[in-house]
Design a protein around this motif. Structure first.
Motif, short mmCIF file in Angstrom:
data_model
loop_
_atom_site.label_atom_id
_atom_site.label_comp_id
_atom_site.label_asym_id
_atom_site.label_seq_id
_atom_site.Cartn_x
_atom_site.Cartn_y
_atom_site.Cartn_z
N THR A 232 0.83 -1.21 0.00
CA THR A 232 0.00 0.00 0.00
C THR A 232 0.87 1.26 0.00
OG1 THR A 232 -0.13 0.42 2.38
CG2 THR A 232 -1.64 -1.25 1.47
N ARG A 294 -6.75 -9.64 -6.33
CA ARG A 294 -8.08 -9.27 -5.82
C ARG A 294 -8.43 -10.07 -4.57
NH1 ARG A 294 -11.45 -8.89 -11.53
NH2 ARG A 294 -11.29 -6.63 -11.81
N ALA A 297 -6.56 -8.61 -1.63
CA ALA A 297 -7.17 -7.35 -1.18
C ALA A 297 -8.47 -7.61 -0.42
CB ALA A 297 -7.43 -6.45 -2.38
N ALA A 298 -9.29 -8.54 -0.91
CA ALA A 298 -10.55 -8.85 -0.24
C ALA A 298 -10.32 -9.43 1.14
CB ALA A 298 -11.36 -9.82 -1.09
N THR A 301 -9.15 -6.59 3.56
CA THR A 301 -10.19 -5.66 3.99
C THR A 301 -11.20 -6.33 4.92
OG1 THR A 301 -11.43 -6.11 1.95
CG2 THR A 301 -9.98 -4.19 1.98
N ARG A 302 -11.32 -7.66 4.86
CA ARG A 302 -12.17 -8.35 5.84
C ARG A 302 -11.56 -8.24 7.24
NH1 ARG A 302 -12.75 -12.25 1.72
NH2 ARG A 302 -11.15 -13.59 2.67
N PRO A 305 -11.09 -3.24 7.77
CA PRO A 305 -11.97 -2.53 6.83
C PRO A 305 -11.42 -1.20 6.33
CG PRO A 305 -13.26 -3.48 8.61
CD PRO A 305 -11.82 -3.67 8.98
N GLU A 308 -10.02 -0.59 2.69
CA GLU A 308 -10.84 -0.39 1.50
C GLU A 308 -10.56 0.98 0.86
OE1 GLU A 308 -14.96 -0.86 2.32
OE2 GLU A 308 -14.76 -2.92 3.03
N HIS A 309 -10.16 1.94 1.67
CA HIS A 309 -9.96 3.31 1.21
C HIS A 309 -8.48 3.67 1.03
CE1 HIS A 309 -14.20 3.66 2.11
NE2 HIS A 309 -13.96 3.28 3.35
N ARG A 311 -4.84 3.14 -1.07
CA ARG A 311 -4.35 2.78 -2.40
C ARG A 311 -3.26 1.71 -2.33
NH1 ARG A 311 -2.54 8.42 -4.81
NH2 ARG A 311 -1.82 8.58 -2.65
#
Length: 387
Positions: A232, A294, A297-298, A301-302, A305, A308-309, A311
């Protein structure tokens, strides 16, 4: 990283060492790692024993000491400590979290066995998780804290260990053969820039360990296991520990060649958050895989959270050196006297490097190694395949 550690301890044991690498320092798997020094993801057994030895040796190498502190290094290995800041050593601990009561039960049972083997573990109730990690997702069942887990920046660690060793380093030089005498004993290596003669050769070629073994006429079934890491943008410190799902331990131990992903999230001293982990056996295919990234990333974020915002600035890929029983090959190869192996550590090579280098140096100098090397015997696969 493994080669750097072998060089460090071999020189400290009084040996003259040359390190040969066809690329730059940390140009292979080492440079594609996260730098984890973990005990949390290992079940009781030989690998955990090696991890605990390595954990102690990493602390010795990296600990800061006052100029007026004249005590010898811990257990007197003669190493000059103080590399902690240079290699970005962070003894931040690991937090393994479970999303369901069933997963928590399995995790706590694993922790019981690890504790009996010498690992520090702290059970964390669900309502305590966010005291340790304020940005964690709500609703998790609980977890286990591992204070001994740590992290280094792997490229810096390899470079500084090589520099500290004082070994002669030959980069951009490719080994094309292993020289053997009429009696079968190793005599050195042939390279694209001439021969290097030596009574002992250490195969620390990581994912390419099978190729180097074949040059000596022996078989070692090291295979590449591909993994991606997401990086990130730099952030204020929001992830305090290495945090990962309890599913990660099962994925590490799996023999499946298929894609597996389990969320692993950790901050770094420089600010970016590293996100893993994926595993799949696809040879040396370096192709970018959007579905894998992907999935990473998923999963991240689990757990967190807020990501998610955030980069993602880049993703990189590396190949873990996988052996079928998930244990590295460490020690002398009886099929080629003078050949030693130190490879096949899969995703744990950074963490296990110091212990491996220490044990290799002991065997090179004829001392009894601190750990029983029988489980790590390089010829164990050939014996298993025999009728």
């Amino acid at each position: 990283m493994i080669g750097a550690a072998c060089a460090l301890y071999a020189v400290r044991a009084g040996l003259d060492v040359v390190v040969v690498d066809r690329g730059p320092v940390a140009g292979g798997t080492t440079g594609a790692g996260e730098g984890n020094l973990l005990v949390s993801d290992k079940e009781p057994g030989p690998e955990l024993e090696l991890a605990l030895l390595s954990c102690r040796l990493w602390r010795e190498i990296t600990e800061d000491r006052r100029p007026d502190d004249h005590r010898p290094p811990t257990r007197g290995h003669g190493l000059a400590p103080g590399l902690g800041r240079a290699v970005e050593y962070e003894p931040k601990g690991g937090l393994v979290v479970a999303s369901t009561p069933g997963a928590l039960t399995a995790l706590t049972e694993l922790a019981v066995g690890q504790r009996a083997a010498g690992v520090e573990t702290v059970t964390v109730d669900a309502d305590q998780l966010r005291e340790l990690e304020p940005y964690l997702a709500p609703g998790l069942a609980g977890g286990v804290l591992y204070p001994q887990d740590a992290q280094v920046m792997p490229t810096l660690a390899a470079a500084h260990l090589l520099r500290a060793s004082g070994a002669r380093v030959e980069t951009g030089r490719t080994v094309t053969g292993v020289l053997r005498g009429p009696d079968g004993a190793v005599r050195g290596v042939r390279t694209d820039r001439g021969d290097l003669l030596a009574p002992a050769v250490v195969n620390a070629a990581g994912t390419w360990g099978a190729e180097v073994a074949a040059l000596a006429g022996v078989s070692l079934p090291v295979l590449p296991r591909r993994g991606f890491v997401l990086v990130t943008e730099p952030l204020p410190r929001r992830v305090r520990h290495k945090v990962y799902s309890a599913d990660y331990v099962a994925d590490v131990a799996s023999d499946s060649a298929a894609l597996q992903t389990s969320p692993v999230v950790e901050g770094t001293a420089a600010g970016p958050v590293l996100i893993g982990a994926s595993r799949e056996r696809v040879g040396f295919d370096r192709s970018f895989s959007l579905p894998v990234v992907r999935a990473l990333a998923a999963g991240a974020t689990r757990l967190f959270p807020f990501l998610e915002h955030v980069r993602a600035m880049r993703a990189y890929v590396g190949f873990r050196p996988y052996l079928p029983d998930h244990l590295p090959a460490i020690g002398p190869d009886p099929r080629a006297p003078g050949l030693f192996h130190a490879c096949g550590h899969e995703g744990a090579g950074i963490g296990l490097a110091t212990g491996t280098g220490h044990l290799i140096a002991q065997t090179l100098t004829g001392r009894t190694p601190d750990l029983d090397l029988t489980p790590f015997r390089p010829d164990r696969f050939a014996e298993e395949a025999a009728p």
